[in-house]
Design an enzyme around this catalytic site. Structure first.
Site, mmCIF file in Angstrom:
data_model
loop_
_atom_site.group_PDB
_atom_site.id
_atom_site.type_symbol
_atom_site.label_atom_id
_atom_site.label_comp_id
_atom_site.label_asym_id
_atom_site.label_seq_id
_atom_site.Cartn_x
_atom_site.Cartn_y
_atom_site.Cartn_z
ATOM 1 C CD GLN A 1 5.358 2.213 -0.834
ATOM 2 O OE1 GLN A 1 4.901 2.310 -1.958
ATOM 3 N NE2 GLN A 1 4.611 1.904 0.181
ATOM 4 C CB SER B 1 -0.921 0.003 1.217
ATOM 5 O OG SER B 1 -0.234 0.563 2.310
ATOM 6 C CE LYS B 2 -0.440 5.329 -4.907
ATOM 7 N NZ LYS B 2 -1.478 6.041 -5.589
ATOM 8 N NE ARG B 3 -2.358 6.980 3.918
ATOM 9 C CZ ARG B 3 -3.278 6.602 3.046
ATOM 10 N NH1 ARG B 3 -3.491 5.311 2.850
ATOM 11 N NH2 ARG B 3 -3.990 7.475 2.391
ATOM 12 C CG ASP B 4 4.049 -1.449 3.725
ATOM 13 O OD1 ASP B 4 5.132 -1.315 4.308
ATOM 14 O OD2 ASP B 4 3.423 -2.514 3.711
#
Ligand code: GLU
Length: 490
Positions: free
Chosen positions: A260, A252-255
């Site tokens: 990232q 996920s984008k918040r991981d």
């Protein structure tokens, strides 16, 4: 026909791994086929826009070397390349669909829509707009408008339509239009939604191939319906499989379990050629066994038919290995510049640390590190005012023979004023003669006492870099602290 591809980020954050990979694949296809690579900033969702995020995207694309032929900064024949600068371009197309009855104004309030959503949730149905405003007559519209209600424009989704397209990654795709509710094409502030703008833009910019992340696959049927409504030809689609975490789970984008964002890799001193090489293998494989590619080589062998259907697992060790490879290939000046910037950012440049010292540090540690940023942590044991001892080093220091070695080393360093690799090696030989100890036990002992570690880069060069004065200070100091309590009686 010459191909035209685009990377179309929404300026809502930073360029992440998936976005960089999408940009790379578009770039490679353009290069391979002598086509045009376009950057377009999709900024119509103003609630999510982040100020200057577009500049961040461009800067990172430039850093990766993915130079574009048309884009917001350089213009081009199909501009403007910020969607918000294209509002007057979209308007006639909105009007056309309304006048043809393919779109209609919707006066539903947010509360009314919320009630619909709640109701479908209660009935365990996937929500789809009820179509309440679909068939209002002119009179009803006027009345609702006079009530001061805001209006959106919805696309009238045709009933019972089979939407088919062939995806370069997923093969033949089929969707039924009945699963799609009439969706908003223009928001109440008069600004088109992504779905509408992307179709008009891709058509007017003569985009031939839409290569983007798999998360957009489910958006494609709606977009195809818009193409159909205008009677426009659809581009060739390729939806890239997801990038997965090492566990195989969706990223996920918040991981935060993996880095990232390109900004993070850049600031750690990863090299763009390593990033591109790593990214190209996340979802594409070349024909042969070759794993290391320059951007030109990638472009020469890139093809859409070798894109993978299944998710690509992120492998940090592979990225680090590649970056280490590219660091060893790189011009040393480039690494020195990068390292100097990092040392400056950390406030670590002073009388002891200058460019020459950093160059020596790179030649000492270069083989062992996966990115230039690691030099800063490698330099730490050398730059600390006091030695910080690891548990392993502490245990070693308890041993009589280690203390004997430390003492003998200190005496010899004090006696000998010269400080170079040959001299230090001679000192070691003399300690060996004196104590009978050699090899690992001798080297590890000195490393533990001086650096507080039992492992590290080449000892002689590390001592050289630390400098004679500091070596004496540390040996003396560790003695003062009682670490060599037994040495004192030696
Ligand atoms: N603006 C979209 C995004 O940032 C890309 C849409 C597209 O490529 O069609 O995800």
């Amino acid at each position: 026909m010459s191909i035209r591809v685009r990377f179309a980020p929404s300026p809502t954050g930073h360029l992440h791994l998936g976005g960089a990979r999408t940009a790379l694949f578009n770039y490679l296809l353009a290069k391979k086929r002598g086509g045009t690579f376009i950057v377009r900033i999709e900024d119509t969702d103003q609630t999510r826009n982040v100020e200057k995020a577009d500049l961040g995207f461009l800067e990172n694309l430039r850093w990766l070397g993915l130079h574009w032929d048309e884009g917001p900064d350089i213009g081009g024949d199909y501009g403007p390349y910020h969607c918000m600068d294209r509002l007057n371009i979209y308007q006639p197309y909105v009007d056309r669909l309304i006048s043809e009855g393919k779109a209609y104004p919707c006066y539903c309030t947010e509360e009314e829509l919320e009630t619909e959503r709640q109701e479908s949730m209660r009935q365990n149905r996937i929500y789809k707009y009820s179509g309440k405003c679909r068939d209002l007559n002119a009179e009803q519209r006027r009345t609702l408008g006079q009530e001061g209600r805001k209006k959106t424009v919805r696309f009238r989704v045709p009933e019972g339509r089979l939407i088919q397209f062939s995806d370069d990654v997923r093969g033949d795709m089929k969707f039924g239009s009945d699963d799609i509710g009439d969706f908003i094409m223009v928001k109440s502030d008069g600004i088109p939604t992504y779905h509408f703008a992307v179709v008009v833009d891709d058509h007017l910019m003569k985009i031939t191939h839409v290569i983007r992340g798999e998360e957009h696959l489910s958006n494609t049927p709606r977009q195809i319906l818009i193409y159909d409504a205008f009677g426009w030809e659809i581009p060739q689609f390729a939806h890239l499989a997801l990038i997965l975490k090492p566990s195989g789970k969706k990223l996920s984008k918040r991981d935060e379990s993996i880095l990232q964002f390109m900004d993070q890799y850049r600031s750690l001193g990863y090299l763009p050629e390593a990033m591109n090489n790593f990214l190209v293998l996340l979802g594409w494989s070349p024909e042969g066994e070759q794993e290391l590619f320059t951007l030109e080589e990638m472009a020469a062998s890139f093809s859409l038919d070798r894109l993978h259907k299944s998710g690509a697992i992120f492998d940090q060790a592979k990225l680090d290995w590649m970056n280490n490879y590219y660091m060893r290939q790189a011009d040393p000046e480039r690494l020195i510049d990068l390292a100097v910037t990092m040392f400056q950012q950390q406030g670590l440049i002073d009388d002891r640390v200058d460019v020459r010292w950093i160059a020596e540090l790179i030649s000492l540690c270069g083989e062992r590190i996966s990115h230039v940023g690691e030099l800063v942590s490698m330099a730490e044991p050398l730059l600390r005012a006091e030695t910080v001892y690891s548990e392993d080093a502490m245990r070693l220091l308890e041993e009589d023979q280690v203390q004997m070695i430390a003492n003998s080393f200190l005496e010899k360093v004090k006696e000998d004023h010269e400080w170079n690799a040959i001299r230090i090696t001679d000192l070691m030989k003399n300690i060996h003669k004196e104590t009978g100890l050699k090899g690992r036990s001798l080297y590890v002992a000195i490393r533990a006492v001086v650096f507080g570690e039992t492992q590290g880069p080449d000892l002689i060069h590390s001592l050289l870099l630390l400098g004679r004065e500091t070596v004496i200070y540390r040996l003396d100091h560790s003695k003062m602290n009682g670490i060599h309590s037994k040495v004192n009686n030696f």
